[in-house]
Each structure stands twice: as structure tokens, then as C-alpha cells.
Design a protein around this motif. Structure first.
Motif, mmCIF file in Angstrom:
data_model
loop_
_atom_site.group_PDB
_atom_site.id
_atom_site.type_symbol
_atom_site.label_atom_id
_atom_site.label_comp_id
_atom_site.label_asym_id
_atom_site.label_seq_id
_atom_site.Cartn_x
_atom_site.Cartn_y
_atom_site.Cartn_z
ATOM 1 N N HIS A 75 -2.947 13.515 5.231
ATOM 2 C CA HIS A 75 -1.522 12.031 4.720
ATOM 3 C C HIS A 75 -1.075 10.613 4.436
ATOM 4 O O HIS A 75 -2.121 9.649 5.308
ATOM 5 C CB HIS A 75 -0.657 12.510 6.507
ATOM 6 N N ARG A 76 -0.430 10.769 3.523
ATOM 7 C CA ARG A 76 -0.598 9.679 2.630
ATOM 8 C C ARG A 76 0.656 8.618 3.431
ATOM 9 O O ARG A 76 0.933 8.958 3.953
ATOM 10 C CB ARG A 76 -0.186 9.622 1.454
ATOM 11 N N ILE A 77 0.322 6.938 3.905
ATOM 12 C CA ILE A 77 0.703 6.523 3.993
ATOM 13 C C ILE A 77 1.400 5.509 3.230
ATOM 14 O O ILE A 77 0.075 4.842 2.735
ATOM 15 C CB ILE A 77 0.760 5.634 5.745
ATOM 16 N N LEU A 78 2.973 4.717 3.621
ATOM 17 C CA LEU A 78 3.461 3.298 2.267
ATOM 18 C C LEU A 78 2.322 1.790 3.174
ATOM 19 O O LEU A 78 2.155 2.053 4.529
ATOM 20 C CB LEU A 78 4.542 2.926 2.734
ATOM 21 N N VAL A 79 1.824 1.245 2.272
ATOM 22 C CA VAL A 79 1.233 0.094 2.392
ATOM 23 C C VAL A 79 1.432 -0.548 1.503
ATOM 24 O O VAL A 79 2.513 -0.426 0.242
ATOM 25 C CB VAL A 79 -0.419 0.113 1.727
ATOM 26 N N ALA B 132 -2.444 -5.120 -1.621
ATOM 27 C CA ALA B 132 -2.282 -4.249 -2.499
ATOM 28 C C ALA B 132 -1.856 -4.369 -3.908
ATOM 29 O O ALA B 132 -2.267 -3.504 -4.916
ATOM 30 C CB ALA B 132 -1.163 -2.955 -1.642
ATOM 31 N N SER B 133 -0.939 -5.507 -3.944
ATOM 32 C CA SER B 133 -0.020 -5.515 -5.579
ATOM 33 C C SER B 133 -1.152 -6.616 -6.575
ATOM 34 O O SER B 133 -0.886 -5.863 -7.572
ATOM 35 C CB SER B 133 1.140 -6.710 -5.169
ATOM 36 N N GLU C 153 4.314 -1.666 -3.956
ATOM 37 C CA GLU C 153 3.844 -0.398 -2.460
ATOM 38 C C GLU C 153 2.361 0.697 -3.600
ATOM 39 O O GLU C 153 2.730 1.093 -4.635
ATOM 40 C CB GLU C 153 5.172 0.320 -1.897
ATOM 41 N N VAL C 154 1.854 1.268 -2.431
ATOM 42 C CA VAL C 154 0.868 2.032 -2.432
ATOM 43 C C VAL C 154 1.391 3.429 -2.014
ATOM 44 O O VAL C 154 1.325 2.737 -0.571
ATOM 45 C CB VAL C 154 -0.339 1.430 -3.051
ATOM 46 N N ARG D 34 5.181 6.944 -5.258
ATOM 47 C CA ARG D 34 4.634 5.765 -5.560
ATOM 48 C C ARG D 34 3.009 6.241 -6.059
ATOM 49 O O ARG D 34 2.474 7.076 -5.747
ATOM 50 C CB ARG D 34 4.068 5.122 -4.361
ATOM 51 N N PRO D 35 2.412 5.054 -6.683
ATOM 52 C CA PRO D 35 0.840 5.452 -6.678
ATOM 53 C C PRO D 35 -0.112 5.761 -5.532
ATOM 54 O O PRO D 35 -0.274 5.015 -4.801
ATOM 55 C CB PRO D 35 0.705 3.634 -7.180
ATOM 56 N N LEU D 36 -0.815 6.458 -6.385
ATOM 57 C CA LEU D 36 -1.439 7.488 -5.061
ATOM 58 C C LEU D 36 -3.024 6.829 -4.953
ATOM 59 O O LEU D 36 -4.014 6.702 -6.159
ATOM 60 C CB LEU D 36 -1.870 8.629 -5.340
ATOM 61 N N VAL D 37 -3.398 5.997 -4.048
ATOM 62 C CA VAL D 37 -5.216 5.225 -4.398
ATOM 63 C C VAL D 37 -6.471 5.935 -3.552
ATOM 64 O O VAL D 37 -6.195 7.425 -3.059
ATOM 65 C CB VAL D 37 -4.548 4.523 -3.455
#
Length: 363
Positions: free
Chosen positions: A226-230, A235-236, A243-244, A326-329
Motif C-alpha cells: 500500500h502506497r503512502i503519500l510522501v 522527494a522533490s 509529492e510521490v 502521483r509518481p510511483l517510486v
């Protein structure tokens, strides 16, 4: 250092076997097997690589001796056939370290995007010369997003409701689109036996105040993928986006984020909207279920049948559903980002870096 993606993890490698979540032998997809040994363009038995922060050795490499197939979400069958080791449709790997053995089915990049629901093997044989050309050197993200049942989800009316009590049509507060109705929802219970057999399915716990002061408001438990917003300057700088989205398992190691080893039974809940959204779970911004091109690989056959849905008469999800919000890392870079936050004692949700965002979450 070469990287291999889209390792479909199963409970064992067997001939003439059907793998699916329903059968209990399809565990999910792992990205980012990294090794300098892969730089020669081959898998070789006894090659050592890292995956999910652990080191493994390749014990056995197998290939099809007769035709098998991938069954896709729309019912399409894509076959894999016997071929030379320099150009295989699929590779079957058995790997181990001192504490565990894992099994992977890896499709060739030639298949492109696949929403794999089921894998059916034919007969198998060991590769000649104990080596085979690399497959899946391109990253096609596969994603299964689950909240634990007790997670409190921010609703459009300012209240919070446990994930297990949500229903289709309920209006949930989203960061980008305001109040949005739930279009599909599913629940899946994992008991003690499953947790013992597959400890990687244990939830990840993010403690109170770990992301930022007051966020989350209490222990947040989600599935490992599960992805969490950072949101941060780190990150930038690393990804060119303020936001990623980062899988919870790749935040493990940050103070207050760990695998919940005390839980022996869990109900996972996933829900979706007309598009991929950011919702608030125990006050923390997290993603909703993303139906991307490779999503739902571990949901088993007929995923939209298993997820109770209401699409206002439409037969398919809107096109927006395939675009992540958002971009997925990926895992390797996500772990580097987490380590930089840990070393520099920087918040994973830096409201000073993006002040307006602090007004978008429920209070």
C-alpha cells in the motif's frame, strides 16, 4: 548493477499447476532484484542478488518443456512455449538464503503490460548449462492496495469510519477531488495459517506522528504494498515532484515504521473510485486502489467480480483509472529516500514544503 522487475511470487514451482489467489498459491509481485552478477545479461545458478533488502542465491532455473499460459483479467490467454535459453518467454526461479526459500515466475518483457489473473504451467525442465538470458528488465508496476479493517477513513461529512464498515456509494474525502463515492470494495481475511506460511503478507504499522506531527493520528496498518503519500524537499530533489507515492514496506526502517509481527489475523479491505485518489486513513494521506494496466495481479480470476462494483451502467472503469494520481517510486529508490529522511531526521510529510496541503486533510 542490473535490475530485474515483475517477479511473480508463488508458493512453489510445479509442473501442470494453476496459480491464482483463489488457489492460495499466487502471493503477489515483487520488483527490483538487483545484482552486478546480472550485468552479463544472464541468470546463472548460484548468482547472488538483493531483493527487499535481503540477499538471495539462485538455486534452480527452469523453463517450459511444454506450453503454459498467462490468463489475463479480460479472459485473454497468452501462451508461453519451449524456446532456447537465450530467448525464453518465461523463467522459473527458485532462490534461497539461510532463512527462507522463495519461488518466482518471471515473464518476458515482450508481453508488455499484462493484468495477470492466473498462470497455468505445462511441463518444466531445468535450463541447459544452468543459465538463461535475463527477462523483465523493464518495470511494469503491479499493485494491490489494502487497508486493515479497523483503519479509520476520512469521510466527506468530516467523520471517520472504519474501512470494514464502508459500502459502495459512501462519500469519502479525497485530497484532489473532494467528496467521491466508492465504486468498488472488497474484503479478504487472512488467518493464522496464512500468516505463518506467508509472513510477507503481514501488515506494516506506521506509528502516531511518524509522517508529521499528528499524522497519523494513531497506529496506521496497511498491506505491505500500500502506497503512502510522501511530501518533502528530499522527494522533490530525488524525483522532481513535491509529492510521490511510496509502498509502506519501503518505509520500514524509518523510526516508527515496522512490520506488525504481533498480528496473527487480519482483514484487508480495498476500495476504488472513478480514478486513483488520495484518501485519509487515520489522518494520513494514502492511495486508493489503483486499477492500472498491471493492477490486481494477485486478486485472482475475475477481479471486478470479486470486488463488488457499481459503475452506473458502464461495463468498464473510466480511462482515468489507469493513471496514478502521483509518481510511483520503485523499491530501490524508495529505500534510498527513506534512508535520507531517517539520517536527516526530516518529516515524510513536510507541510512547510507545501503549506496548502496541510489544509486539505480532515481535522
Amino acid at each position: 548493477m542490473a535490475t530485474i522487475f515483475d517477479l511473480i511470487e508463488v508458493t512453489g514451482i510445479f509442473a501442470n499447476t494453476t496459480y491464482s489467489e483463489t488457489n492460495g498459491n499466487l502471493l503477489g509481485v515483487v520488483d527490483g532484484a538487483v545484482s552486478g552478477a546480472f550485468d552479463d545479461g544472464e541468470f546463472d545458478e548460484n548468482d547472488v542478488f538483493t531483493l527487499d533488502g535481503q540477499t538471495y542465491r539462485i538455486d534452480l532455473i527452469q523453463e517450459p518443456a511444454s506450453s503454459g499460459r498467462f490468463v489475463l483479467g479480460d479472459g485473454t490467454n497468452l501462451s508461453f512455449d519451449p524456446q532456447h535459453e537465450s530467448n525464453l518467454d518465461v523463467v522459473f526461479l527458485t532462490v534461497s538464503n539461510t532463512s527462507e526459500t522463495r519461488y518466482f515466475i518471471i515473464p518476458s518483457d515482450d508481453y508488455g503490460d499484462m493484468n495477470v489473473q492466473e498462470i497455468r504451467t505445462g511441463s518444466l525442465t531445468d535450463v541447459a548449462g544452468s543459465d538463461a538470458a535475463l527477462v523483465s528488465t523493464q518495470n511494469h508496476a503491479i499493485n494491490v492496495v489494502c487497508f486493515t479493517g479497523e483503519t479509520l477513513i476520512g469521510m466527506a461529512d468530516g467523520t471517520e469510519r472504519s474501512a470494514e464498515d464502508l459500502s459502495i456509494g459512501d462519500l469519502v474525502l479525497t485530497q484532489d477531488s473532494g467528496a467521491q463515492p466508492i465504486r468498488g470494495i472488497s474484503r479478504h481475511k487472512l488467518g493464522v495459517a496464512t500468516m505463518l506460511r506467508h509472513p510477507r503478507l503481514r501488515p506494516v504499522r506506521i506509528g502516531p506522528n511518524v509522517l508529521a506531527p499528528g499524522i497519523p493520528s494513531r497506529d496506521l496498518r496497511v498491506s505491505p504494498q500500500h502506497r503512502i503519500l510522501v511530501r518533502s524537499r528530499i522527494a522533490s530533489r530525488m524525483f522532481g515532484s513535491d509529492e510521490v507515492l511510496v509502498a509502506a514496506k519501503h518505509l520500514v526502517g524509518v523510526s516508527g515504521v515496522d512490520v506488525d509481527r504481533a498480528t496473527w489475523s487480519v482483514t484487508y479491505v480495498h476500495f476504488m473510485f472513478d480514478r486513483h485518489e488520495i484518501v485519509f486513513a487515520d489522518g494520513a494521506p494514502c492511495e486508493s486502489l489503483w486499477l492500472g494496466p498491471q493492477a490486481l495481479a494477485t486478486l485472482g480470476p475475475d477481479p471486478l467480480g470479486k470486488i463488488e462494483t457499481r459503475m452506473d451502467g458502464e461495463d468498464a472503469m473510466p480511462s482515468e483509472a489507469v493513471s496514478p494520481s502521483r509518481p510511483l517510486v520503485d523499491g530501490h529508490r524508495a529505500r534510498k529516500m527513506s534512508e535520507r529522511h531517517r539520517k536527516n531526521a526530516k518529516a515524510l510529510l513536510d507541510t512547510a514544503w507545501c503549506p496548502a496541503a496541510s489544509q486539505e486533510r480532515p481535522t
